[in-house]
Write an enzyme that holds these catalytic residues in place. Structure first.
Site, PDB file in Angstrom:
ATOM      1  NE  ARG A  83      37.422  23.404  36.122  1.00 15.85           N
ATOM      2  CZ  ARG A  83      36.726  23.449  37.249  1.00 15.85           C
ATOM      3  NH1 ARG A  83      37.199  23.744  38.316  1.00 15.85           N
ATOM      4  NH2 ARG A  83      35.582  22.649  37.443  1.00 15.85           N
TER       5      ARG A  83
ATOM      6  NE  ARG B  14      39.131  27.644  42.175  1.00 16.77           N
ATOM      7  CZ  ARG B  14      38.708  26.360  42.701  1.00 16.77           C
ATOM      8  NH1 ARG B  14      38.128  26.671  43.904  1.00 16.77           N
ATOM      9  NH2 ARG B  14      38.775  25.200  42.060  1.00 16.77           N
TER      10      ARG B  14
ATOM     11  NE  ARG C 199      35.902  33.649  42.162  1.00 16.17           N
ATOM     12  CZ  ARG C 199      35.237  33.734  43.428  1.00 16.17           C
ATOM     13  NH1 ARG C 199      34.839  35.115  43.627  1.00 16.17           N
ATOM     14  NH2 ARG C 199      34.991  32.616  44.187  1.00 16.17           N
TER      15      ARG C 199
ATOM     16  CG  ASP D 207      30.999  26.088  35.749  1.00 15.90           C
ATOM     17  OD1 ASP D 207      31.978  25.704  35.985  1.00 15.90           O
ATOM     18  OD2 ASP D 207      30.134  25.647  36.065  1.00 15.90           O
TER      19      ASP D 207
ATOM     20  CE1 TYR E  16      27.795  19.404  39.977  1.00 18.98           C
ATOM     21  CE2 TYR E  16      28.420  18.632  38.020  1.00 18.98           C
ATOM     22  CZ  TYR E  16      28.910  19.068  39.324  1.00 18.98           C
ATOM     23  OH  TYR E  16      30.207  19.147  39.583  1.00 18.98           O
TER      24      TYR E  16
END
Ligand code: CP3
Length: 344
Positions: free
Chosen positions: A28, A32, A41, A77, A153
């Protein structure tokens, strides 16, 4: 150019060869905690960033402009390919990813390789754009979800703490579970083969939730699918990293599925990981240490991990899981510098 990357510190460490300086990258690392990511974003939603090759390439490169990282990882992703099974995918702030509209999974149709190639064409395009701008000596890591984590998922429809639906299928209809796992193994393979064809130098399989399984179930149900998948990926000529957190209780079985590198969390010492896997390892700083600091503690933790690993080659420095979005930027540069300073 590719020869340079094959000689990269990351590739050398992944094949257990000595390096002059330890390689470091962060799961990651594109995301963010970076203000330039946050700025993008503000304008685009997450899926648009993933699906627009120019934007995905830009986000991939952002952390490499700030820090002396030893690899780039494609911005994308693990859940995107699940849309090829008919799922609708939404990323909901505060609730994580949500998959809907799947219906009866026993009737799900898996895509052909042509469908994967055309529906995930943006992934290959992003890789080609990254390769054009990235330092030719820096490897690019491609990635996909591992079959168990993708299946969890699909069955849970989003994040879960107890994996109740996943375990219900495993317990009540193991043949159906294995069929789905095999189909998802094929999907992971197609996804990664596309990334390798486009220019990914190494690949990482993310099996974020597999640690919820008992050792016996991992061995009987997941390990055969992983062994086949990893074997096919290695035959493409790229090193394979298998990220399997919370599996300290059966790490030798994880290693026996055949990856070049096992990526471990912080819940066991890296020396224990080395002993249990007998191969190159990636890890294993607690992301909370990188977030909280202070800088002196980050540096001491780097030294501790390298010392615990010992003098053998084969350590790739990373976190035990992804960068926390609240991580200050100067903590990241202190970490990267500390890893590069320490004698391997
Ligand atoms: O490592 C990188 O920098 C490359 C990009 C990357 C992302 N997701 C971008 C992302 C990678 C390698 C992933 C893998 C991934 N995605 C995993 C495996 C690793 C792990 O964390 O266990 C999983 C389980 C997912 C599924 C997923 N995607 C979740 C659970 C979430 C929401 C929660 C979260 O951590 O944000 C996402 C969204 C996501 N994927 C974001 C990013 C940068 C945040 C999107 C945003 O709000 O801007």
């Amino acid at each position: 150019m590719a020869a340079l990357r094959e000689a990269s510190r990351l590739a050398r460490a992944a094949s257990g060869e000595a390096v002059d300086r330890l390689p470091v990258w962060l799961m990651r690392q594109a995301g963010r905690y970076l203000p330039e990511y946050q700025a993008l974003r503000q304008v685009h939603d997450f899926l648009t960033l993933c699906e627009t090759p120019e934007l995905a390439a830009e986000v991939t490169l952002q952390p490499l402009r700030r820090f002396e990282l030893d690899a780039a990882i494609l911005f994308s992703d693990i859940l995107l390919p699940l849309r090829l099974l008919g799922a609708e995918l939404a990323y909901v702030d505060g609730r994580g990813p949500q998959l809907t509209g799947l219906g009866d999974l026993s009737r799900v149709a898996f895509p052909t390789s042509d469908q994967v190639a055309s529906e995930l064409g943006f992934v290959g395009e992003a890789i080609r754009l990254v390769r054009r701008e990235l330092d030719p000596a820096t490897p690019l890591i491609g990635f996909a979800g591992a079959p168990f984590t993708l299946l969890s998922y699909l069955l849970e429809g989003g994040p879960s703490t107890d994996f109740a639906r996943t375990k219900a299928l495993l317990n009540q209809d193991q043949p159906a579970f294995v069929r789905l796992l095999a189909g998802l193994g094929e999907l992971s393979y197609q996804h990664l083969a596309l990334e390798v064809a486009a220019g990914a130098d190494l690949v990482q399989l993310f099996d974020s939730w597999v640690g919820t399984l008992a050792p016996s179930d991992f061995t009987a149900v997941v390990a055969p699918v992983m062994t086949e998948l990893i074997g096919r990926l290695r035959a493409l000529g790229v090193p394979v990293i298998y990220f399997a957190p919370q599996t300290a209780g059966y790490l030798p079985t994880v290693a026996a599925t055949g990856p070049d590198v096992v990526s471990v969390d912080w819940r066991l010492s890296i020396s224990e990981a080395r002993r249990l896997t007998g191969r190159p390892c990636q890890g294993n700083l607690d992301p909370a240490v990188l977030r909280d600091g202070p800088a002196g503690r980050i540096e001491r933790e780097v030294e501790r991990i390298v010392r615990e690993w010992g003098p053998a080659p084969g350590l790739i420095f990373n976190l035990g899981h992804g960068v926390d979005p609240r991580t200050p930027l100067d903590h990241v540069s202190r970490l990267v510098d500390a890893v590069h300073r320490v004698r391997p």
